[in-house]
Design a protein around this motif. Sequence first.
Motif, PDB file in Angstrom:
ATOM      1  N   CYS A  84       0.832  -1.206   0.000  1.00 58.71           N
ATOM      2  CA  CYS A  84       0.000   0.000   0.000  1.00 58.71           C
ATOM      3  C   CYS A  84       0.867   1.258   0.000  1.00 58.71           C
ATOM      4  CB  CYS A  84      -0.912  -0.002   1.224  1.00 58.71           C
ATOM      5  SG  CYS A  84      -1.991   1.438   1.334  1.00 58.71           S
ATOM      6  N   ALA A  85       0.587   2.156  -0.941  1.00 63.68           N
ATOM      7  CA  ALA A  85       1.315   3.423  -1.042  1.00 63.68           C
ATOM      8  C   ALA A  85       0.564   4.567  -0.364  1.00 63.68           C
ATOM      9  CB  ALA A  85       1.558   3.766  -2.508  1.00 63.68           C
ATOM     10  N   CYS A  86      -0.568   4.253   0.275  1.00 65.76           N
ATOM     11  CA  CYS A  86      -1.398   5.258   0.954  1.00 65.76           C
ATOM     12  C   CYS A  86      -1.761   6.409   0.020  1.00 65.76           C
ATOM     13  CB  CYS A  86      -0.721   5.768   2.217  1.00 65.76           C
ATOM     14  SG  CYS A  86      -0.535   4.507   3.496  1.00 65.76           S
ATOM     15  N   CYS A  87      -2.100   6.063  -1.224  1.00 64.71           N
ATOM     16  CA  CYS A  87      -2.426   7.089  -2.217  1.00 64.71           C
ATOM     17  C   CYS A  87      -3.859   7.601  -2.073  1.00 64.71           C
ATOM     18  CB  CYS A  87      -2.199   6.543  -3.623  1.00 64.71           C
ATOM     19  SG  CYS A  87      -3.321   5.209  -4.098  1.00 64.71           S
ATOM     20  N   GLY A 102     -11.750   6.955  -2.074  1.00 66.93           N
ATOM     21  CA  GLY A 102     -12.706   7.667  -2.921  1.00 66.93           C
ATOM     22  C   GLY A 102     -13.623   6.748  -3.700  1.00 66.93           C
ATOM     23  N   GLU A 103     -13.214   5.516  -3.918  1.00 72.71           N
ATOM     24  CA  GLU A 103     -13.998   4.574  -4.712  1.00 72.71           C
ATOM     25  C   GLU A 103     -14.992   3.782  -3.874  1.00 72.71           C
ATOM     26  OE1 GLU A 103     -15.120   3.133  -8.332  1.00 72.71           O
ATOM     27  OE2 GLU A 103     -13.653   4.683  -7.932  1.00 72.71           O
ATOM     28  N   CYS A 104     -14.797   3.688  -2.582  1.00 69.51           N
ATOM     29  CA  CYS A 104     -15.618   2.836  -1.708  1.00 69.51           C
ATOM     30  C   CYS A 104     -17.006   3.435  -1.471  1.00 69.51           C
ATOM     31  CB  CYS A 104     -14.915   2.627  -0.371  1.00 69.51           C
ATOM     32  SG  CYS A 104     -15.842   1.557   0.738  1.00 69.51           S
ATOM     33  N   PRO A 105     -18.073   2.770  -1.976  1.00 70.65           N
ATOM     34  CA  PRO A 105     -19.421   3.308  -1.797  1.00 70.65           C
ATOM     35  C   PRO A 105     -19.940   3.152  -0.364  1.00 70.65           C
ATOM     36  CG  PRO A 105     -19.525   1.208  -2.921  1.00 70.65           C
ATOM     37  CD  PRO A 105     -18.064   1.564  -2.792  1.00 70.65           C
ATOM     38  N   VAL A 158      -9.204  -0.136  -8.440  1.00 71.06           N
ATOM     39  CA  VAL A 158      -8.507   1.151  -8.516  1.00 71.06           C
ATOM     40  C   VAL A 158      -7.128   1.136  -7.860  1.00 71.06           C
ATOM     41  CG1 VAL A 158     -10.635   2.476  -8.665  1.00 71.06           C
ATOM     42  CG2 VAL A 158      -9.584   2.084  -6.433  1.00 71.06           C
ATOM     43  N   CYS A 159      -6.793   0.057  -7.183  1.00 70.97           N
ATOM     44  CA  CYS A 159      -5.492   0.005  -6.506  1.00 70.97           C
ATOM     45  C   CYS A 159      -4.390  -0.303  -7.523  1.00 70.97           C
ATOM     46  CB  CYS A 159      -5.487  -1.043  -5.403  1.00 70.97           C
ATOM     47  SG  CYS A 159      -3.918  -1.074  -4.499  1.00 70.97           S
ATOM     48  N   HIS A 167      -1.312  -0.472  -6.982  1.00 66.84           N
ATOM     49  CA  HIS A 167      -0.158  -1.139  -6.371  1.00 66.84           C
ATOM     50  C   HIS A 167      -0.440  -2.602  -6.035  1.00 66.84           C
ATOM     51  CE1 HIS A 167       1.671   2.802  -6.151  1.00 66.84           C
ATOM     52  NE2 HIS A 167       0.506   3.239  -5.720  1.00 66.84           N
ATOM     53  N   GLY A 168      -1.646  -3.063  -6.299  1.00 71.09           N
ATOM     54  CA  GLY A 168      -1.981  -4.448  -6.004  1.00 71.09           C
ATOM     55  C   GLY A 168      -2.005  -4.771  -4.528  1.00 71.09           C
ATOM     56  N   ALA A 169      -2.307  -3.782  -3.715  1.00 71.85           N
ATOM     57  CA  ALA A 169      -2.264  -3.964  -2.267  1.00 71.85           C
ATOM     58  C   ALA A 169      -3.563  -4.514  -1.692  1.00 71.85           C
ATOM     59  CB  ALA A 169      -1.936  -2.634  -1.593  1.00 71.85           C
ATOM     60  N   ILE A 170      -4.624  -4.520  -2.478  1.00 71.77           N
ATOM     61  CA  ILE A 170      -5.922  -4.972  -1.984  1.00 71.77           C
ATOM     62  C   ILE A 170      -6.283  -6.302  -2.603  1.00 71.77           C
ATOM     63  CG2 ILE A 170      -8.347  -4.353  -1.693  1.00 71.77           C
ATOM     64  CD1 ILE A 170      -7.523  -1.432  -2.036  1.00 71.77           C
ATOM     65  N   SER A 171      -6.757  -7.211  -1.756  1.00 71.74           N
ATOM     66  CA  SER A 171      -7.140  -8.537  -2.244  1.00 71.74           C
ATOM     67  C   SER A 171      -8.377  -9.027  -1.505  1.00 71.74           C
ATOM     68  CB  SER A 171      -5.991  -9.534  -2.049  1.00 71.74           C
ATOM     69  OG  SER A 171      -5.711  -9.693  -0.674  1.00 71.74           O
TER      70      SER A 171
END
Length: 58
Positions: A10-13, A18-21, A49-50, A52-56
Amino acid sequence: MVVKINADFCACCGSCIGECPANAISINENDVSYVIEDECTDCGLCLDVCAHGAISMG
């Protein structure tokens, strides 16, 4: 399924926030990382939208 954020990638970008409803992603002020809260509906939009591939899902 459970959505997870791998802090090592995670790059904490903030793009996932912003995408999470469900507004289920927040910042952990103690170690400046993002966390998925219980409100998560496992929609998977944050995965898309990640850059960096940090979310799974697991």
